[in-house]
Design an enzyme around this catalytic site. Structure first.
Site, PDB file in Angstrom:
ATOM      1  N   PRO A  33       0.849  -1.198   0.000  1.00 50.52           N
ATOM      2  CA  PRO A  33       0.000   0.000   0.000  1.00 50.52           C
ATOM      3  C   PRO A  33       0.877   1.238   0.000  1.00 50.52           C
ATOM      4  O   PRO A  33       1.729   1.392   0.880  1.00 50.52           O
ATOM      5  CB  PRO A  33      -0.782  -0.132   1.314  1.00 50.52           C
ATOM      6  CG  PRO A  33       0.102  -0.961   2.195  1.00 50.52           C
ATOM      7  CD  PRO A  33       0.836  -1.905   1.282  1.00 50.52           C
ATOM      8  N   MET A  34       0.696   2.109  -0.989  1.00 49.51           N
ATOM      9  CA  MET A  34       1.507   3.317  -1.073  1.00 49.51           C
ATOM     10  C   MET A  34       0.633   4.488  -1.520  1.00 49.51           C
ATOM     11  O   MET A  34      -0.074   4.386  -2.526  1.00 49.51           O
ATOM     12  CB  MET A  34       2.664   3.135  -2.066  1.00 49.51           C
ATOM     13  CG  MET A  34       3.714   2.138  -1.629  1.00 49.51           C
ATOM     14  SD  MET A  34       5.064   1.969  -2.838  1.00 49.51           S
ATOM     15  CE  MET A  34       4.272   0.948  -4.091  1.00 49.51           C
ATOM     16  N   GLN A 115      -6.862  -1.116   1.980  1.00 47.15           N
ATOM     17  CA  GLN A 115      -6.247  -0.779   3.266  1.00 47.15           C
ATOM     18  C   GLN A 115      -6.904   0.452   3.868  1.00 47.15           C
ATOM     19  O   GLN A 115      -7.026   1.492   3.221  1.00 47.15           O
ATOM     20  CB  GLN A 115      -4.741  -0.534   3.165  1.00 47.15           C
ATOM     21  CG  GLN A 115      -4.140  -0.444   4.572  1.00 47.15           C
ATOM     22  CD  GLN A 115      -2.678  -0.109   4.598  1.00 47.15           C
ATOM     23  OE1 GLN A 115      -2.290   1.006   4.268  1.00 47.15           O
ATOM     24  NE2 GLN A 115      -1.842  -1.049   5.025  1.00 47.15           N
ATOM     25  N   CYS A 144       2.085   2.894   9.136  1.00 45.31           N
ATOM     26  CA  CYS A 144       2.524   4.141   8.501  1.00 45.31           C
ATOM     27  C   CYS A 144       3.047   5.109   9.553  1.00 45.31           C
ATOM     28  O   CYS A 144       2.343   5.446  10.509  1.00 45.31           O
ATOM     29  CB  CYS A 144       1.378   4.789   7.737  1.00 45.31           C
ATOM     30  SG  CYS A 144       1.849   6.343   6.927  1.00 45.31           S
ATOM     31  N   LYS A 187      -1.213  -4.671   8.879  1.00 49.39           N
ATOM     32  CA  LYS A 187       0.183  -4.414   8.529  1.00 49.39           C
ATOM     33  C   LYS A 187       0.806  -3.606   9.658  1.00 49.39           C
ATOM     34  O   LYS A 187       0.290  -2.555  10.041  1.00 49.39           O
ATOM     35  CB  LYS A 187       0.282  -3.642   7.211  1.00 49.39           C
ATOM     36  CG  LYS A 187       1.713  -3.446   6.710  1.00 49.39           C
ATOM     37  CD  LYS A 187       1.700  -2.865   5.284  1.00 49.39           C
ATOM     38  CE  LYS A 187       3.114  -2.817   4.708  1.00 49.39           C
ATOM     39  NZ  LYS A 187       3.930  -1.720   5.251  1.00 49.39           N
ATOM     40  N   HIS A 215       6.456  -5.044   8.401  1.00 51.65           N
ATOM     41  CA  HIS A 215       7.463  -4.181   7.787  1.00 51.65           C
ATOM     42  C   HIS A 215       8.674  -4.219   8.708  1.00 51.65           C
ATOM     43  O   HIS A 215       8.583  -3.809   9.862  1.00 51.65           O
ATOM     44  CB  HIS A 215       6.925  -2.752   7.643  1.00 51.65           C
ATOM     45  CG  HIS A 215       7.854  -1.840   6.916  1.00 51.65           C
ATOM     46  ND1 HIS A 215       7.420  -0.692   6.292  1.00 51.65           N
ATOM     47  CD2 HIS A 215       9.193  -1.894   6.682  1.00 51.65           C
ATOM     48  CE1 HIS A 215       8.456  -0.079   5.728  1.00 51.65           C
ATOM     49  NE2 HIS A 215       9.546  -0.802   5.967  1.00 51.65           N
ATOM     50  N   GLY A 250       9.954  -4.816   3.304  1.00 51.07           N
ATOM     51  CA  GLY A 250      11.164  -4.077   3.660  1.00 51.07           C
ATOM     52  C   GLY A 250      12.359  -4.548   2.868  1.00 51.07           C
ATOM     53  O   GLY A 250      12.863  -5.643   3.096  1.00 51.07           O
ATOM     54  N   ASP A 251      12.794  -3.740   1.895  1.00 45.93           N
ATOM     55  CA  ASP A 251      13.947  -4.055   1.041  1.00 45.93           C
ATOM     56  C   ASP A 251      13.746  -5.324   0.205  1.00 45.93           C
ATOM     57  O   ASP A 251      14.716  -6.017  -0.116  1.00 45.93           O
ATOM     58  CB  ASP A 251      15.223  -4.194   1.876  1.00 45.93           C
ATOM     59  CG  ASP A 251      15.667  -2.871   2.488  1.00 45.93           C
ATOM     60  OD1 ASP A 251      15.141  -1.821   2.068  1.00 45.93           O
ATOM     61  OD2 ASP A 251      16.528  -2.887   3.385  1.00 45.93           O
TER      62      ASP A 251
END
Length: 365
Positions: A33-34, A115, A144, A187, A215, A250-251
């Site tokens: 989700p961004m 989300q 977030c 999340k 995350h 994450g990465d």
């Protein structure tokens, strides 16, 4: 014989039942989700290149409550719209409605996770009920770290109020799952110590959720800081004990690397964020071509954005990520003011007619 039967039972992997219209996160590589980078064309592009599921951008409960669900026959989408309030209680009726969320049922509906940003169980349920029939799952954002989310007690702020977070998840599980037959997930980020993380994960897994994404950074950490994976096996083990699917975030940079990380840490799947902003073909397996050249990805993105009449400002924002900064056309694209202009700059003659039509429709001629 009794001991043997017991050993067999404990060796069987426990699984929380995934509702009939929901999706199992296991074995999935998904789009994170961004905000801005999770709008409809970005999600469709990720699916085009092989993403198994896509998360929409965090949508705050208050912004969904009061929206009207409309079937957009010209685009084959479902639009959730509302009158802009501009801070007033009674918005003017003569204003154009704002588009809050757009879904393409046939191209993403059964693979889309909505989300929600929330800090209240009642509001969470009220907002989720509006969109639940059109998506494959509801995910609560408890990770977030940005002020627009945490200032309202949402996002990563929920990590400091675990009882409230659990109450939100329990309310969604109790009221949304039976009615809409989709799963609820959450999340989160790492807490200050492994012990605190473990306690939280155990509490969350007891709420009835079907999935948990971790995350691998703490709340103060930023994307440029290396992800912390030392707690990942512990988190995956707890989720497995409780039958909850565990995704890592994450990465994670591409499908090949994701497969390695899944095997190494024992998680059920992985989520890609930043790397997908730069090139959505990171989801594509090597056997099917792997990562595509930026020009191919950009053309496919513009074509998709035109097909769903995406807001020009959002399209331009994504192009600034998809086009490498050292390319000669990068500066020209950053200065462009319409779909027609950007198609000419990039030499996409095949899209110029459609670009002109869309420019006229959205009023940027």
């Amino acid at each position: 014989m009794q001991r043997f039967a017991s050993e067999i039972m404990t060796s069987v992997t426990k699984r929380v039942t995934v509702p009939p219209k929901g999706v199992d996160y296991r074995g999935k590589l998904v789009l994170a989700p961004m905000v801005r980078s999770g709008e409809l064309p970005s999600r469709l592009l990720a699916l085009h290149y092989g993403a198994d599921l896509v998360w929409g951008p965090e949508t705050v409960d208050r912004s969904m409550i009061g929206t009207t669900r409309k079937v957009n026959t010209s685009l084959s989408t479902i639009d959730f719209t509302r009158l802009p309030s501009h801070g007033t209680k009674d918005p003017r009726k003569d204003q154009k409605e704002s588009l809050i969320y757009r879904i393409h049922p046939s191209r993403e509906g059964k693979r889309l996770i909505f989300q929600i940003g929330t800090s209240d169980p009642e509001r969470a349920v009220k907002a989720a009920r509006i969109v639940a029939a059109d998506v494959a799952g509801i995910d609560v954002n408890a990770g977030c770290p940005k002020p627009f989310s945490t200032s309202g007690g949402m996002g990563a702020a929920l990590l400091q109020t675990p009882d409230k977070l659990c109450a939100i998840l329990e309310a969604l599980v109790k009221q949304i799952v039976p009615e809409f037959e989709i799963g609820i997930s959450v999340k989160i980020r790492l807490l200050e110590t492994p012990e605190l993380t473990e306690t939280l994960v155990r509490k969350l897994c007891a709420t009835g959720i079907t999935g948990l994404t971790i995350h691998c950074r703490t709340t103060p950490m930023r994307p440029r800081e290396r992800a912390i994976r030392e707690q990942l096996k512990m988190i995956a083990d707890i989720c497995r004990e409780n039958g909850v699917a565990c995704l890592m975030n994450g990465d994670v940079e591409n499908r090949a690397q994701a497969d390695q990380l899944i095997t190494e840490f024992g998680v059920d799947g992985a989520m890609i964020a930043t790397a997908a902003e730069t090139n959505s073909s990171v989801f594509r397996p090597e056997a099917e071509g792997g990562i595509a050249p930026w020009k191919e990805v950009v053309e496919q993105y513009i074509k998709t954005a035109l097909e769903v009449e995406n807001r020009w400002g959002n399209t331009k924002y994504l192009l600034n990520h998809l086009i490498p900064g050292k390319q000669p056309v990068y500066r020209e694209v950053t200065m462009s003011k319409s779909y027609s202009q950007v198609c000419k700059i990039l030499g996409l003659e095949n899209l110029e007619t459609l670009a002109k039509e869309v420019d006229e429709k959205i009023g940027i001629t």
